[in-house]
Design a protein around this motif. Structure first.
Motif: not given
Length: 172
Positions: A147-171
């Motif tokens: 929905w956001f891609e159509k509204q904004l005209g750019v490609v996007g991918t979503a991640r929830n806050a829990n996943t982002i926290a894990k990715l921050i720890a891993m990186s």
């Protein structure tokens, strides 16, 4: 040294990827040593001085060549991921799985985000991210990444806050 995170959009269902195979394909493609998180296209790697756009294209090409799926890839550095948490107005929400960040592959032409009438969700566009809070869960919401891609005209991918926290720890 902090690492970089690549978010592959659309992994799952008919475009499911086995993470051991993905790691092997990316290593063979010269992306380097990678780690994956979950089976949702979350890849942590060493950027080795490469530009984000080059990393995204290399991963996209490798996935298309090995698996036959042309899946967009959005790349963020460790520092950029940390910054998204700082900027997210709902970062402290008790239910992290109901707070998502839609990572966009570029800045949208429009900075205005018109949400449909009668929804409970809240969303804020900030640079190359959209922060979304789903007070009653994500499953039935109209406000998915597409929905956001159509509204904004750019490609996007979503991640929830829990996943982002894990990715921050891993990186880190």
């Amino acid at each position: 040294m902090p690492r970089t995170v690549a978010l592959i959009r659309g992994v799952g269902g008919p475009t499911a990827l086995k993470m051991p195979a993905l790691r092997e394909v990316l290593a063979s493609a010269g992306v380097g040593e990678v780690e994956t998180l979950q089976v949702a296209g979350n890849v942590v790697l060493d950027a080795a001085g490469r530009a984000s756009g080059d990393i995204a294209q290399a991963i996209r090409d490798a996935v298309r060549g090995a698996f036959g799926f042309d899946l967009p890839v959005v790349v963020r550095t460790h520092a950029q991921l940390v910054d998204t948490v700082i900027r997210n107005p709902w970062a402290d929400a008790a239910e992290g799985r109901w707070v998502q960040t839609v990572f966009l592959d570029g800045r949208p032409a429009s900075v205005a985000l018109a949400l449909p009438d009668g929804i409970l969700e809240e969303a804020v566009l900030d640079g190359r991210e959209v922060f979304v809070r789903y007070p009653e869960g994500i499953g039935g919401s109209k406000l998915q990444a597409g929905w956001f891609e159509k509204q904004l005209g750019v490609v996007g991918t979503a991640r929830n806050a829990n996943t982002i926290a894990k990715l921050i720890a891993m990186s880190a």
